[in-house]
Design a protein around this motif. Sequence first.
Motif, PDB file in Angstrom:
ATOM      1  N   TRP A 273      -4.012  30.987  15.608  1.00  0.00           N
ATOM      2  CA  TRP A 273      -5.194  31.853  15.674  1.00  0.00           C
ATOM      3  C   TRP A 273      -5.580  32.439  14.322  1.00  0.00           C
ATOM      4  O   TRP A 273      -6.671  33.010  14.168  1.00  0.00           O
ATOM      5  CB  TRP A 273      -4.986  32.970  16.697  1.00  0.00           C
ATOM      6  CG  TRP A 273      -3.689  33.724  16.599  1.00  0.00           C
ATOM      7  CD1 TRP A 273      -2.563  33.531  17.343  1.00  0.00           C
ATOM      8  CD2 TRP A 273      -3.388  34.805  15.702  1.00  0.00           C
ATOM      9  NE1 TRP A 273      -1.577  34.410  16.981  1.00  0.00           N
ATOM     10  CE2 TRP A 273      -2.058  35.206  15.976  1.00  0.00           C
ATOM     11  CE3 TRP A 273      -4.110  35.474  14.711  1.00  0.00           C
ATOM     12  CZ2 TRP A 273      -1.439  36.246  15.276  1.00  0.00           C
ATOM     13  CZ3 TRP A 273      -3.501  36.504  14.010  1.00  0.00           C
ATOM     14  CH2 TRP A 273      -2.176  36.876  14.300  1.00  0.00           C
ATOM     15  N   ALA A 274      -4.707  32.294  13.325  1.00  0.00           N
ATOM     16  CA  ALA A 274      -5.061  32.769  11.986  1.00  0.00           C
ATOM     17  C   ALA A 274      -6.236  31.973  11.418  1.00  0.00           C
ATOM     18  O   ALA A 274      -7.021  32.498  10.621  1.00  0.00           O
ATOM     19  CB  ALA A 274      -3.858  32.661  11.056  1.00  0.00           C
ATOM     20  N   VAL A 275      -6.358  30.720  11.829  1.00  0.00           N
ATOM     21  CA  VAL A 275      -7.428  29.865  11.292  1.00  0.00           C
ATOM     22  C   VAL A 275      -8.813  30.414  11.643  1.00  0.00           C
ATOM     23  O   VAL A 275      -9.624  30.665  10.742  1.00  0.00           O
ATOM     24  CB  VAL A 275      -7.252  28.410  11.775  1.00  0.00           C
ATOM     25  CG1 VAL A 275      -8.440  27.555  11.355  1.00  0.00           C
ATOM     26  CG2 VAL A 275      -5.960  27.830  11.229  1.00  0.00           C
ATOM     27  N   PRO A 276      -9.146  30.632  12.921  1.00  0.00           N
ATOM     28  CA  PRO A 276     -10.474  31.194  13.202  1.00  0.00           C
ATOM     29  C   PRO A 276     -10.636  32.629  12.718  1.00  0.00           C
ATOM     30  O   PRO A 276     -11.732  33.016  12.279  1.00  0.00           O
ATOM     31  CB  PRO A 276     -10.580  31.104  14.733  1.00  0.00           C
ATOM     32  CG  PRO A 276      -9.174  31.037  15.223  1.00  0.00           C
ATOM     33  CD  PRO A 276      -8.421  30.287  14.166  1.00  0.00           C
TER      34      PRO A 276
ATOM     35  N   VAL B 186      -1.091  23.973  11.702  1.00  0.00           N
ATOM     36  CA  VAL B 186      -2.371  24.243  11.042  1.00  0.00           C
ATOM     37  C   VAL B 186      -2.120  24.522   9.566  1.00  0.00           C
ATOM     38  O   VAL B 186      -1.011  24.866   9.162  1.00  0.00           O
ATOM     39  CB  VAL B 186      -3.106  25.433  11.699  1.00  0.00           C
ATOM     40  CG1 VAL B 186      -3.433  25.118  13.152  1.00  0.00           C
ATOM     41  CG2 VAL B 186      -2.280  26.718  11.609  1.00  0.00           C
ATOM     42  N   PHE B 187      -3.171  24.367   8.759  1.00  0.00           N
ATOM     43  CA  PHE B 187      -3.028  24.582   7.323  1.00  0.00           C
ATOM     44  C   PHE B 187      -2.697  26.050   7.034  1.00  0.00           C
ATOM     45  O   PHE B 187      -3.353  26.946   7.568  1.00  0.00           O
ATOM     46  CB  PHE B 187      -4.336  24.253   6.601  1.00  0.00           C
ATOM     47  CG  PHE B 187      -4.609  22.793   6.418  1.00  0.00           C
ATOM     48  CD1 PHE B 187      -3.993  21.836   7.205  1.00  0.00           C
ATOM     49  CD2 PHE B 187      -5.509  22.372   5.450  1.00  0.00           C
ATOM     50  CE1 PHE B 187      -4.266  20.488   7.040  1.00  0.00           C
ATOM     51  CE2 PHE B 187      -5.790  21.027   5.271  1.00  0.00           C
ATOM     52  CZ  PHE B 187      -5.168  20.083   6.067  1.00  0.00           C
ATOM     53  N   PRO B 188      -1.743  26.319   6.167  1.00  0.00           N
ATOM     54  CA  PRO B 188      -1.534  27.695   5.714  1.00  0.00           C
ATOM     55  C   PRO B 188      -2.790  28.192   4.992  1.00  0.00           C
ATOM     56  O   PRO B 188      -3.467  27.414   4.305  1.00  0.00           O
ATOM     57  CB  PRO B 188      -0.354  27.574   4.742  1.00  0.00           C
ATOM     58  CG  PRO B 188       0.330  26.304   5.122  1.00  0.00           C
ATOM     59  CD  PRO B 188      -0.758  25.388   5.596  1.00  0.00           C
ATOM     60  N   PRO B 189      -3.144  29.463   5.139  1.00  0.00           N
ATOM     61  CA  PRO B 189      -4.367  29.984   4.506  1.00  0.00           C
ATOM     62  C   PRO B 189      -4.437  29.729   3.003  1.00  0.00           C
ATOM     63  O   PRO B 189      -5.514  29.445   2.471  1.00  0.00           O
ATOM     64  CB  PRO B 189      -4.303  31.481   4.817  1.00  0.00           C
ATOM     65  CG  PRO B 189      -3.511  31.564   6.082  1.00  0.00           C
ATOM     66  CD  PRO B 189      -2.482  30.479   5.978  1.00  0.00           C
ATOM     67  N   ALA B 190      -3.302  29.823   2.319  1.00  0.00           N
ATOM     68  CA  ALA B 190      -3.308  29.605   0.867  1.00  0.00           C
ATOM     69  C   ALA B 190      -3.733  28.178   0.537  1.00  0.00           C
ATOM     70  O   ALA B 190      -4.501  27.944  -0.410  1.00  0.00           O
ATOM     71  CB  ALA B 190      -1.925  29.894   0.286  1.00  0.00           C
ATOM     72  N   LEU B 191      -3.264  27.217   1.321  1.00  0.00           N
ATOM     73  CA  LEU B 191      -3.628  25.820   1.088  1.00  0.00           C
ATOM     74  C   LEU B 191      -5.107  25.591   1.376  1.00  0.00           C
ATOM     75  O   LEU B 191      -5.798  24.878   0.633  1.00  0.00           O
ATOM     76  CB  LEU B 191      -2.771  24.907   1.966  1.00  0.00           C
ATOM     77  CG  LEU B 191      -3.010  23.403   1.824  1.00  0.00           C
ATOM     78  CD1 LEU B 191      -2.745  22.954   0.392  1.00  0.00           C
ATOM     79  CD2 LEU B 191      -2.121  22.628   2.796  1.00  0.00           C
ATOM     80  N   THR B 192      -5.610  26.208   2.434  1.00  0.00           N
ATOM     81  CA  THR B 192      -7.030  26.079   2.757  1.00  0.00           C
ATOM     82  C   THR B 192      -7.891  26.680   1.653  1.00  0.00           C
ATOM     83  O   THR B 192      -8.932  26.120   1.282  1.00  0.00           O
ATOM     84  CB  THR B 192      -7.342  26.770   4.095  1.00  0.00           C
ATOM     85  OG1 THR B 192      -6.478  26.255   5.104  1.00  0.00           O
ATOM     86  CG2 THR B 192      -8.787  26.528   4.508  1.00  0.00           C
TER      87      THR B 192
END
Length: 240
Positions: A56-59, A137-143
């Motif tokens: 859920w961190a992604v959205p 899911v992709f880690p936020p730093a990678l995104t």
Amino acid sequence: MVAQGFTVDLDKPLAFQVGHLGEAYDEWVHQPIVTKEGPRFFHSDFWEFLTLTVWWAVPVIWLPVVVWCISMSVSMGCSFPEIVSLVALGIFIWTFIEYCLHRFLFHMKTKSYWGNTAHYLIHGYHHKHPMDHLRLVFPPALTAIMCFPLWNLAKLIATPSTAPALFGGGLLGYVMYDLTHYYLHHANPTIPVTKSLKKSHLNHHFRIQDKGYGVTSSLWDIVFGTLPTTKALKRAQQKY
């Protein structure tokens, strides 16, 4: 099978072990261990934390960015039909990027120590532990890092007023990709489209790893001839 004289210890952090497998790495990483809980990557708690991401961190993180980007184009005079077209185009472009990343980067062949290590951290771990729910899911730093070339691409092919909405569409495509990917691994689809996507993706993991690179769509697999055939799937099923 592992390299002669070296065995991966699954009870110890894996990141700096897998490089020692050499040419045997590719075979090892495509022998999945199906458990919801994944292995530890690093001794350091800080670096380990950066590899873990709840779905859920992604959205929560990226949808506000999508809205902000679209609002920028609106504020610069883009009409509603233009916004819809730009977002749709951005999503379409993302499906191509998704395919290329998965096929050419995530499935690159390596045998050197650092090549194996990098591949494992980028995507190899996902094939070794495909049900690890905190590394799907992709880690936020990678995104965030990925956003830089995507934004520059949007600026290159669009005008100053349309680039934000185009980028927002691409970012929305990424969000759809990551959520779809998580869903395919951990949900039980009930409609034909998602059932087909799940079947295709699980075939990629457990039968033919060098086919079926599209996650949200099979379009580019069809275009580039990487959609597994029925005969190939049957042969793979007999093998496993």
